[in-house]
Scaffold this motif. Structure first.
Motif, PDB file in Angstrom:
ATOM      1  N   HIS A 314     -65.253  28.948  59.273  1.00 26.89           N
ATOM      2  CA  HIS A 314     -64.622  29.016  59.875  1.00 26.89           C
ATOM      3  C   HIS A 314     -64.564  27.692  60.586  1.00 26.89           C
ATOM      4  O   HIS A 314     -65.129  27.439  61.686  1.00 26.89           O
ATOM      5  CB  HIS A 314     -64.460  30.113  60.315  1.00 26.89           C
ATOM      6  CG  HIS A 314     -64.884  31.702  60.500  1.00 26.89           C
ATOM      7  ND1 HIS A 314     -62.833  31.968  59.603  1.00 26.89           N
ATOM      8  CD2 HIS A 314     -65.285  32.887  60.608  1.00 26.89           C
ATOM      9  CE1 HIS A 314     -63.252  33.719  59.614  1.00 26.89           C
ATOM     10  NE2 HIS A 314     -64.193  33.594  60.470  1.00 26.89           N
ATOM     11  N   ALA A 315     -65.294  26.942  59.719  1.00 29.05           N
ATOM     12  CA  ALA A 315     -65.054  25.140  60.402  1.00 29.05           C
ATOM     13  C   ALA A 315     -64.493  24.704  60.351  1.00 29.05           C
ATOM     14  O   ALA A 315     -62.912  24.956  60.221  1.00 29.05           O
ATOM     15  CB  ALA A 315     -66.000  24.571  58.453  1.00 29.05           C
ATOM     16  N   PRO A 316     -64.421  24.045  62.219  1.00 27.56           N
ATOM     17  CA  PRO A 316     -63.990  23.756  62.683  1.00 27.56           C
ATOM     18  C   PRO A 316     -63.368  22.198  61.815  1.00 27.56           C
ATOM     19  O   PRO A 316     -63.053  21.119  62.047  1.00 27.56           O
ATOM     20  CB  PRO A 316     -64.289  23.583  64.130  1.00 27.56           C
ATOM     21  CG  PRO A 316     -65.468  23.114  63.454  1.00 27.56           C
ATOM     22  CD  PRO A 316     -65.528  24.323  62.389  1.00 27.56           C
ATOM     23  N   VAL A 317     -62.607  22.100  60.760  1.00 31.36           N
ATOM     24  CA  VAL A 317     -62.275  20.824  60.006  1.00 31.36           C
ATOM     25  C   VAL A 317     -61.231  21.185  59.451  1.00 31.36           C
ATOM     26  O   VAL A 317     -60.257  21.623  58.939  1.00 31.36           O
ATOM     27  CB  VAL A 317     -62.861  20.307  59.269  1.00 31.36           C
ATOM     28  CG1 VAL A 317     -63.010  19.442  57.784  1.00 31.36           C
ATOM     29  CG2 VAL A 317     -64.839  21.036  59.427  1.00 31.36           C
ATOM     30  N   VAL A 318     -60.115  20.164  59.564  1.00 34.33           N
ATOM     31  CA  VAL A 318     -59.090  19.441  58.772  1.00 34.33           C
ATOM     32  C   VAL A 318     -59.490  18.451  57.947  1.00 34.33           C
ATOM     33  O   VAL A 318     -59.140  17.568  58.443  1.00 34.33           O
ATOM     34  CB  VAL A 318     -58.178  18.793  60.175  1.00 34.33           C
ATOM     35  CG1 VAL A 318     -56.178  18.704  59.188  1.00 34.33           C
ATOM     36  CG2 VAL A 318     -57.815  19.844  61.479  1.00 34.33           C
ATOM     37  N   TYR A 319     -58.769  18.946  57.027  1.00 35.12           N
ATOM     38  CA  TYR A 319     -59.173  18.113  55.195  1.00 35.12           C
ATOM     39  C   TYR A 319     -57.944  17.368  55.100  1.00 35.12           C
ATOM     40  O   TYR A 319     -56.741  17.997  55.232  1.00 35.12           O
ATOM     41  CB  TYR A 319     -59.899  18.725  54.145  1.00 35.12           C
ATOM     42  CG  TYR A 319     -60.555  18.531  52.866  1.00 35.12           C
ATOM     43  CD1 TYR A 319     -61.212  17.711  52.876  1.00 35.12           C
ATOM     44  CD2 TYR A 319     -59.244  18.487  51.999  1.00 35.12           C
ATOM     45  CE1 TYR A 319     -61.950  17.511  51.682  1.00 35.12           C
ATOM     46  CE2 TYR A 319     -59.208  17.620  51.435  1.00 35.12           C
ATOM     47  CZ  TYR A 319     -60.882  17.050  50.485  1.00 35.12           C
ATOM     48  OH  TYR A 319     -60.949  16.996  49.601  1.00 35.12           O
ATOM     49  N   LEU A 320     -58.363  15.555  55.381  1.00 32.05           N
ATOM     50  CA  LEU A 320     -57.154  15.334  54.339  1.00 32.05           C
ATOM     51  C   LEU A 320     -58.032  14.683  53.117  1.00 32.05           C
ATOM     52  O   LEU A 320     -58.333  13.965  52.579  1.00 32.05           O
ATOM     53  CB  LEU A 320     -56.795  13.790  55.071  1.00 32.05           C
ATOM     54  CG  LEU A 320     -56.734  14.649  56.683  1.00 32.05           C
ATOM     55  CD1 LEU A 320     -56.646  13.273  57.978  1.00 32.05           C
ATOM     56  CD2 LEU A 320     -55.944  15.553  57.089  1.00 32.05           C
ATOM     57  N   GLY A 321     -56.328  15.053  52.595  1.00 29.26           N
ATOM     58  CA  GLY A 321     -56.607  14.037  51.478  1.00 29.26           C
ATOM     59  C   GLY A 321     -55.413  13.208  50.479  1.00 29.26           C
ATOM     60  O   GLY A 321     -54.615  13.206  51.730  1.00 29.26           O
ATOM     61  N   THR A 322     -55.413  12.431  49.646  1.00 26.88           N
ATOM     62  CA  THR A 322     -54.520  11.539  49.730  1.00 26.88           C
ATOM     63  C   THR A 322     -54.382  11.053  48.115  1.00 26.88           C
ATOM     64  O   THR A 322     -54.983  11.111  47.396  1.00 26.88           O
ATOM     65  CB  THR A 322     -54.557  10.438  50.635  1.00 26.88           C
ATOM     66  OG1 THR A 322     -53.504   9.322  49.451  1.00 26.88           O
ATOM     67  CG2 THR A 322     -55.838   9.387  49.323  1.00 26.88           C
ATOM     68  N   PHE A 323     -52.885  10.863  47.747  1.00 24.16           N
ATOM     69  CA  PHE A 323     -52.776  10.770  45.778  1.00 24.16           C
ATOM     70  C   PHE A 323     -52.478   9.484  46.153  1.00 24.16           C
ATOM     71  O   PHE A 323     -52.820   8.986  44.319  1.00 24.16           O
ATOM     72  CB  PHE A 323     -51.666  11.464  45.891  1.00 24.16           C
ATOM     73  CG  PHE A 323     -51.646  13.235  45.372  1.00 24.16           C
ATOM     74  CD1 PHE A 323     -52.607  13.298  44.080  1.00 24.16           C
ATOM     75  CD2 PHE A 323     -51.584  13.536  46.053  1.00 24.16           C
ATOM     76  CE1 PHE A 323     -52.711  14.990  44.283  1.00 24.16           C
ATOM     77  CE2 PHE A 323     -51.798  14.856  46.313  1.00 24.16           C
ATOM     78  CZ  PHE A 323     -52.722  15.957  44.961  1.00 24.16           C
ATOM     79  N   SER A 324     -52.468   8.130  47.536  1.00 22.17           N
ATOM     80  CA  SER A 324     -52.013   6.883  46.841  1.00 22.17           C
ATOM     81  C   SER A 324     -53.119   6.128  46.600  1.00 22.17           C
ATOM     82  O   SER A 324     -53.181   5.256  45.716  1.00 22.17           O
ATOM     83  CB  SER A 324     -52.183   6.260  48.090  1.00 22.17           C
ATOM     84  OG  SER A 324     -50.816   6.425  48.638  1.00 22.17           O
ATOM     85  N   GLY A 334     -49.799  12.590  50.720  1.00 22.00           N
ATOM     86  CA  GLY A 334     -50.448  13.120  51.143  1.00 22.00           C
ATOM     87  C   GLY A 334     -50.868  14.559  51.185  1.00 22.00           C
ATOM     88  O   GLY A 334     -49.899  15.198  51.148  1.00 22.00           O
ATOM     89  N   PHE A 335     -51.969  15.122  51.916  1.00 22.00           N
ATOM     90  CA  PHE A 335     -51.899  16.320  52.422  1.00 22.00           C
ATOM     91  C   PHE A 335     -52.888  16.988  53.639  1.00 22.00           C
ATOM     92  O   PHE A 335     -54.077  16.072  53.341  1.00 22.00           O
ATOM     93  CB  PHE A 335     -52.306  16.924  50.973  1.00 22.00           C
ATOM     94  CG  PHE A 335     -53.201  17.029  50.486  1.00 22.00           C
ATOM     95  CD1 PHE A 335     -54.424  18.398  50.243  1.00 22.00           C
ATOM     96  CD2 PHE A 335     -53.699  16.140  49.289  1.00 22.00           C
ATOM     97  CE1 PHE A 335     -55.892  18.206  49.805  1.00 22.00           C
ATOM     98  CE2 PHE A 335     -54.716  16.278  48.513  1.00 22.00           C
ATOM     99  CZ  PHE A 335     -55.931  17.014  48.540  1.00 22.00           C
ATOM    100  N   MET A 336     -53.257  17.651  54.285  1.00 22.37           N
ATOM    101  CA  MET A 336     -53.854  17.923  55.088  1.00 22.37           C
ATOM    102  C   MET A 336     -54.462  19.814  54.746  1.00 22.37           C
ATOM    103  O   MET A 336     -53.073  20.265  54.393  1.00 22.37           O
ATOM    104  CB  MET A 336     -53.578  18.317  56.144  1.00 22.37           C
ATOM    105  CG  MET A 336     -52.601  18.543  56.752  1.00 22.37           C
ATOM    106  SD  MET A 336     -51.813  17.534  58.479  1.00 22.37           S
ATOM    107  CE  MET A 336     -52.795  18.574  59.568  1.00 22.37           C
ATOM    108  N   VAL A 337     -55.421  19.537  54.804  1.00 26.84           N
ATOM    109  CA  VAL A 337     -55.900  21.821  54.735  1.00 26.84           C
ATOM    110  C   VAL A 337     -56.203  21.657  56.096  1.00 26.84           C
ATOM    111  O   VAL A 337     -57.171  21.784  57.071  1.00 26.84           O
ATOM    112  CB  VAL A 337     -57.031  21.877  53.703  1.00 26.84           C
ATOM    113  CG1 VAL A 337     -57.806  23.052  53.622  1.00 26.84           C
ATOM    114  CG2 VAL A 337     -56.498  21.084  52.044  1.00 26.84           C
ATOM    115  N   LEU A 338     -55.656  22.959  56.485  1.00 22.31           N
ATOM    116  CA  LEU A 338     -56.036  23.660  58.144  1.00 22.31           C
ATOM    117  C   LEU A 338     -56.890  25.099  57.783  1.00 22.31           C
ATOM    118  O   LEU A 338     -56.665  26.072  56.874  1.00 22.31           O
ATOM    119  CB  LEU A 338     -54.838  23.472  58.673  1.00 22.31           C
ATOM    120  CG  LEU A 338     -53.832  22.388  58.810  1.00 22.31           C
ATOM    121  CD1 LEU A 338     -52.391  23.205  59.900  1.00 22.31           C
ATOM    122  CD2 LEU A 338     -54.747  21.374  59.689  1.00 22.31           C
ATOM    123  N   PRO A 339     -57.527  25.531  58.369  1.00 23.25           N
ATOM    124  CA  PRO A 339     -58.175  26.236  58.201  1.00 23.25           C
ATOM    125  C   PRO A 339     -56.684  27.951  58.773  1.00 23.25           C
ATOM    126  O   PRO A 339     -56.356  26.816  59.198  1.00 23.25           O
ATOM    127  CB  PRO A 339     -59.295  26.289  59.465  1.00 23.25           C
ATOM    128  CG  PRO A 339     -59.915  24.963  59.724  1.00 23.25           C
ATOM    129  CD  PRO A 339     -58.245  23.887  59.537  1.00 23.25           C
TER     130      PRO A 339
END
Length: 486
Positions: A314-324, A334-339
């Motif tokens: 339950h980490a309070p983290v929004v993870y951001l990634g990109t293919f650019s 790009g993309f974001m991973v939400l808890p």
């Protein structure tokens, strides 16, 4: 009030003779509109019938009627059974127009960082640009054609606001293998690059006036996003262990933006001690950490550094990634991973904020990942960048004679060279004349006049054959600036 016959026709005929490439219909329309705007055809003036105008000007009646109908549609003329007359327009002196207005932008615009020059071809040392000439374009084209052939016009409609399911599922599987992140497609939102992910985080998780911690120096896009949404930015210094908030005085943040796996632009890795402490602080303050994982795929020694979002439950983290950065910039995916809890709560807002698009590109990228092409491309680029990284270090040792410190670690696509006492912005501006585009290190600070000076050298899309001459040219510019003999 009727218009003067001869003067009117002479004016229109003269304009028609000078029409150039315009059609007769368009030329007549423009001539009449010009006469109305300049008051030569005054309000409430009646025009002759279309048959009379056509005969006097030597035009077809259809041409005249089409021009009059367009002027009526736009509100310059009024047509009814009683005839055609000039409409009453707002009074203004076209002959003496107002001076060009002084434009005042919103105050928040002054907080935006200076833009990074973009263009083609990409100049040497441009940060953040991958080796686009190594991208397997023929393969991508075949996959894209296959998607269009199999899906056809169905892909022309709006898609799921969160993005194509096939791509979100492919990303979830890739993250589990490469980044130690356990998630499913329902937690992933496809964005137009990482910057849109930052924008969404600010909209979903903060209110205007809230405090946002950012790395100082740090990613310019985050500063733009936070300034745009009215957040109060507090810069946190960066050292060899990454973001350093210990001992800093600030009110509790709502958002904490960090690039822990490879800090930009310093290149440091956020230590495990600080990661766990930052997670604990975020939980205690009910803040959200925005983890920018922009180039963690390119680690040259050891294994890739695990993501923060997978460190605790339950980490309070929004993870951001990109293919650019891993594929090519214009892909803009790009993309974001939400808890899980946040993903469920944000679903209606995502549907309101996004529309779903670039469906064929997203399906193509899903195939590219699922068929193993992405992993192979990453491995090839990792080998290429590792070699370029070491060659650039050698060129710096041989050609950069001014006292300096290399700050970036073994990873990514850039090196940061700290050089005290130079005007790095001026050096960068002068370097453009020689097709060199390093970035000024000071430009990544909140206060660009108070930060460490130096140069950020991108080597992703710069051939090693350009390193020696490029560094030699930068040394030359620095020497001139310091009053030495070139």
């Amino acid at each position: 009030m009727n218009i003067p016959g001869d003067e009117f026709y002479i004016l229109i005929l003269d304009t028609l003779k000078k029409r150039g490439a315009e059609t007769l219909q368009r030329a007549l329309y423009l001539a009449l509109r010009e006469a109305i705007l300049h008051g030569r055809l005054q309000a409430e003036s009646r025009l002759p019938g279309s048959r009379v105008i056509a005969r006097q000007l030597g035009l077809s009646r259809n041409t005249v009627n089409a021009a009059l109908e367009q002027l009526t549609l736009e509100g310059y003329l009024l047509r009814n059974r009683q005839g055609t007359r000039v409409a009453q327009l707002a009074k203004r002196n076209i002959a003496h127009p107002s001076p060009e207005p002084v434009v005042t932008l919103a105050k928040r615009v002054s907080l935006f960082p200076a833009p990074t020059p973009r263009g083609t071809p990409v100049p040497a040392f441009t940060p953040g640009t991958p080796a686009i000439n190594y991208f397997p374009l023929p393969l991508w084209r075949r996959l894209y054609d296959r998607v269009l052939r199999e899906e056809g016009s169905a892909l022309l409609a709006y898609g799921d606001p969160a993005g194509e399911l096939s791509l979100r599922e492919a990303i979830a599987r890739h993250l589990a293998l490469s980044r130690g992140i356990t998630c499913d497609a329902s937690q992933i939102v496809i964005t137009e690059g990482a910057l849109e992910g930052v924008n969404l985080c600010t909209l979903l998780l903060s209110e205007p006036g809230d405090i946002a911690w950012i790395e100082d120096p740090g990613y310019a896009g985050a500063k733009s996003a936070f300034a745009k949404t009215g957040l109060t930015m507090v810069g946190m210094p960066v050292d060899d262990e990454g973001m350093c908030w210990e001992g800093q005085h600030s009110d509790a943040p709502s958002l904490i933006f960090t690039s822990p796996s490879h800090q930009f632009p310093y290149g440091s890795v956020l230590s495990a001690r600080r990661r766990l402490a930052l997670l604990e602080l975020a939980q205690a303050q009910k803040a959200w950490i925005v983890e920018d994982d922009y180039d963690s795929e390119f680690r040259y020694t050891g294994e890739p550094v695990p993501a923060m979002s997978g460190m605790i439950k339950h980490a309070p983290v929004v993870y951001l990634g990109t293919f650019s950065k891993t594929l090519f910039p214009s892909l803009r995916i790009g993309f974001m991973v939400l808890p899980p809890a946040l993903a469920k709560a944000a679903l209606p807002a995502i549907g309101a904020l996004l529309r779903g698009g670039h469906r064929a590109e997203q399906r193509t990228l899903a195939l590219f990942i699922e068929e193993g092409h992405y992993a192979r491309h990453l491995a090839a680029m990792r080998r290429l960048y590792r070699k370029r990284y070491r060659q650039l270090r050698e060129a710096l040792n041989a050609e950069l004679h001014v006292e300096h410190r290399v700050l970036a670690g073994e990873g990514g696509m850039h090196l940061t060279v700290a050089i005290d006492g130079i005007d790095d912005k001026a050096i960068v501006q002068q370097a453009r004349a020689f097709q060199l585009a390093p970035a000024a290190l000071s430009g990544y600070y909140l206060d660009t006049n108070q930060g460490q000076t130096g140069l950020v050298l991108g080597y992703g899309n710069t051939s090693a054959s350009q390193f020696t001459s490029g560094i030699r040219r930068l040394q030359h510019l620095i020497t001139l600036q310091q009053g030495g003999t070139a």
